[in-house]
Design an enzyme around this catalytic site. Structure first.
Site, PDB file in Angstrom:
ATOM      1  N   ARG A 107      38.008 -98.820 117.938  1.00  0.00           N
ATOM      2  CA  ARG A 107      37.621 -98.315 119.093  1.00  0.00           C
ATOM      3  C   ARG A 107      37.191 -96.714 118.872  1.00  0.00           C
ATOM      4  O   ARG A 107      37.970 -95.823 118.522  1.00  0.00           O
ATOM      5  CB  ARG A 107      38.823 -98.314 120.333  1.00  0.00           C
ATOM      6  CG  ARG A 107      39.170 -99.551 120.327  1.00  0.00           C
ATOM      7  CD  ARG A 107      39.974 -99.577 121.716  1.00  0.00           C
ATOM      8  NE  ARG A 107      41.214 -98.585 121.719  1.00  0.00           N
ATOM      9  CZ  ARG A 107      42.056 -98.419 122.862  1.00  0.00           C
ATOM     10  NH1 ARG A 107      41.921 -98.933 123.864  1.00  0.00           N
ATOM     11  NH2 ARG A 107      43.033 -97.568 123.004  1.00  0.00           N
ATOM     12  N   THR A 111      34.708 -93.139 123.688  1.00  0.00           N
ATOM     13  CA  THR A 111      34.134 -94.170 124.692  1.00  0.00           C
ATOM     14  C   THR A 111      34.949 -95.242 124.815  1.00  0.00           C
ATOM     15  O   THR A 111      34.549 -96.045 125.705  1.00  0.00           O
ATOM     16  CB  THR A 111      32.818 -94.477 124.199  1.00  0.00           C
ATOM     17  OG1 THR A 111      33.155 -95.274 122.878  1.00  0.00           O
ATOM     18  CG2 THR A 111      31.567 -93.283 123.951  1.00  0.00           C
ATOM     19  N   ASP A 203      50.444 -97.335 119.253  1.00  0.00           N
ATOM     20  CA  ASP A 203      49.222 -97.504 118.402  1.00  0.00           C
ATOM     21  C   ASP A 203      49.844 -98.567 117.425  1.00  0.00           C
ATOM     22  O   ASP A 203      50.582 -98.135 116.438  1.00  0.00           O
ATOM     23  CB  ASP A 203      48.722 -96.220 117.686  1.00  0.00           C
ATOM     24  CG  ASP A 203      47.330 -96.767 116.943  1.00  0.00           C
ATOM     25  OD1 ASP A 203      46.534 -96.144 117.367  1.00  0.00           O
ATOM     26  OD2 ASP A 203      47.593 -97.603 115.955  1.00  0.00           O
ATOM     27  N   ASP A 206      49.129 -97.831 113.534  1.00  0.00           N
ATOM     28  CA  ASP A 206      49.752 -96.382 113.026  1.00  0.00           C
ATOM     29  C   ASP A 206      51.350 -96.824 112.674  1.00  0.00           C
ATOM     30  O   ASP A 206      51.920 -96.849 111.635  1.00  0.00           O
ATOM     31  CB  ASP A 206      49.870 -95.421 113.994  1.00  0.00           C
ATOM     32  CG  ASP A 206      48.606 -94.848 114.004  1.00  0.00           C
ATOM     33  OD1 ASP A 206      47.756 -94.675 112.843  1.00  0.00           O
ATOM     34  OD2 ASP A 206      48.068 -94.187 114.844  1.00  0.00           O
TER      35      ASP A 206
HETATM   36  C1  PRP Z   1      43.781-101.312 118.353  1.00  0.00           C
HETATM   37  C2  PRP Z   1      44.072-102.816 118.275  1.00  0.00           C
HETATM   38  C3  PRP Z   1      43.007-103.453 119.069  1.00  0.00           C
HETATM   39  C4  PRP Z   1      42.004-102.693 119.766  1.00  0.00           C
HETATM   40  C5  PRP Z   1      42.459-102.894 121.164  1.00  0.00           C
HETATM   41  O1  PRP Z   1      43.013-101.045 117.163  1.00  0.00           O
HETATM   42  O2  PRP Z   1      44.739-103.357 117.321  1.00  0.00           O
HETATM   43  O3  PRP Z   1      42.135-103.976 117.602  1.00  0.00           O
HETATM   44  O4  PRP Z   1      42.810-101.320 119.668  1.00  0.00           O
HETATM   45  O5  PRP Z   1      41.680-102.146 121.978  1.00  0.00           O
HETATM   46  P1  PRP Z   1      40.751-102.779 123.203  1.00  0.00           P
HETATM   47  O6  PRP Z   1      41.122-104.008 123.505  1.00  0.00           O
HETATM   48  O7  PRP Z   1      40.707-101.656 124.062  1.00  0.00           O
HETATM   49  O8  PRP Z   1      39.525-102.969 122.239  1.00  0.00           O
HETATM   50  P2  PRP Z   1      42.350 -99.526 116.842  1.00  0.00           P
HETATM   51  O9  PRP Z   1      40.994 -99.539 117.236  1.00  0.00           O
HETATM   52  O10 PRP Z   1      43.117 -98.446 117.317  1.00  0.00           O
HETATM   53  O11 PRP Z   1      42.032 -99.720 115.368  1.00  0.00           O
HETATM   54  P3  PRP Z   1      43.113 -99.993 114.090  1.00  0.00           P
HETATM   55  O12 PRP Z   1      43.739-101.287 114.196  1.00  0.00           O
HETATM   56  O13 PRP Z   1      42.581 -99.651 112.799  1.00  0.00           O
HETATM   57  O14 PRP Z   1      44.513 -99.026 114.589  1.00  0.00           O
HETATM   58  N1  URA Z   2      45.619-100.146 120.543  1.00  0.00           N
HETATM   59  C1  URA Z   2      47.034 -99.932 120.235  1.00  0.00           C
HETATM   60  O1  URA Z   2      47.181 -99.927 119.147  1.00  0.00           O
HETATM   61  N2  URA Z   2      47.696 -99.735 121.449  1.00  0.00           N
HETATM   62  C2  URA Z   2      47.280 -99.746 122.685  1.00  0.00           C
HETATM   63  O2  URA Z   2      48.149 -99.466 123.551  1.00  0.00           O
HETATM   64  C3  URA Z   2      45.989 -99.917 122.786  1.00  0.00           C
HETATM   65  C4  URA Z   2      45.104-100.268 121.972  1.00  0.00           C
END
Ligand code: PRP
Ligand code: URA
Length: 212
Positions: A107, A111, A203, A206
């Site tokens: 994400r 944005t 997160d 993380d």
């Molecule tokens: C997180 C999560 C989803 C997304 C959800 O990933 O694992 O993929 O956000 O958010 P959304 O429904 O608003 O799209 P992130 O983009 O943080 O990446 P990561 O898994 O690499 O931490």
């Molecule tokens: N992605 C995450 O990992 N946590 C949230 O709460 C939203 C998006």
């Protein structure tokens, strides 16, 4: 929130118990990872009630009988990178031979729009039941775009599974993909101004990988 025929929210007491520990900011990486895996395994059982079985002849010590098995090679798992990786072993506990594809989405922090950066899927995925997995369904952008990506590559039977969802994420996926059953363990209250789920768990990527 509206109700959707394709959305299934588990209210399983064991899952509730495990999610309480998962949310706790004092839960460390190892326990967090184990809980994500355990919750995913329970969810996989629940979401596969309609799995297609094929008849097989089995010889017990007493006689031959016709029984039922999941067809070989009929299931694929596709985690949304990164956090979806934490759920793969949980599905593999139930379907150890399932092939694994990967979709990389992140994400944009400003944005909140998802960006696809990677896609590698097993051969023949278009004829399998595909489990798209990601622990967090927040705005729904990542899941909705990942579903578009799978459909564009010919996948016809897809199930989406997330551990924690916000109402916005459910609405986005259910409305953009009414043909896809959506399984979530718990529905949380709302998103904050940064697109994080409240109360949520922070997160997920993380916490799974110790990056922050
Ligand atoms: C997180 C999560 C989803 C997304 C959800 O990933 O694992 O993929 O956000 O958010 P959304 O429904 O608003 O799209 P992130 O983009 O943080 O990446 P990561 O898994 O690499 O931490
Ligand atoms: N992605 C995450 O990992 N946590 C949230 O709460 C939203 C998006």
């Amino acid at each position: 929130m509206k109700t959707y025929k394709n959305v299934f929210i588990f209210d399983h007491p064991l899952i509730k118990h495990k999610i309480s520990i998962l949310r706790d900011k004092n839960t460390g990486m190892k326990e967090f990872r184990e809980l994500v895996e355990e919750i995913t395994t329970i969810m996989t059982y629940e979401s596969m009630r309609d799995v297609q079985l094929v008849p097989v002849e089995v010889e017990t010590p007493l006689e031959k009988t016709v029984q039922y098995k999941v067809a070989d090679d009929s299931i694929a798992i596709v985690p949304i990178l990164r956090a979806g990786l934490g759920m793969v072993n949980g599905v593999h506990k139930v379907f150890p031979t399932a092939k694994v594809g990967h979709i990389g989405m992140y994400r944009d922090e400003r944005t909140l729009q998802p960006q696809e950066y990677y896609c590698k899927l097993p051969e023949g995925i278009e004829n399998k039941t595909v489990f798209l997995i990601d622990p967090m369904l927040a705005t729904g952008g990542s899941a909705s775009d990942a579903l578009d990506a799978l459909k564009k590559r010919g996948c016809k039977k897809i199930k989406f599974m997330a551990i924690i969802a916000a109402p916005k994420g459910i609405e986005t996926v259910a409305e953009n993909h009414p043909d896809v059953p959506v399984y979530v363990s718990t529905l949380d209250r709302q998103l904050n101004e940064n697109g994080y789920i409240l109360p949520g768990l922070g997160d997920a990527g993380d916490r799974l990988f110790g990056t922050k």
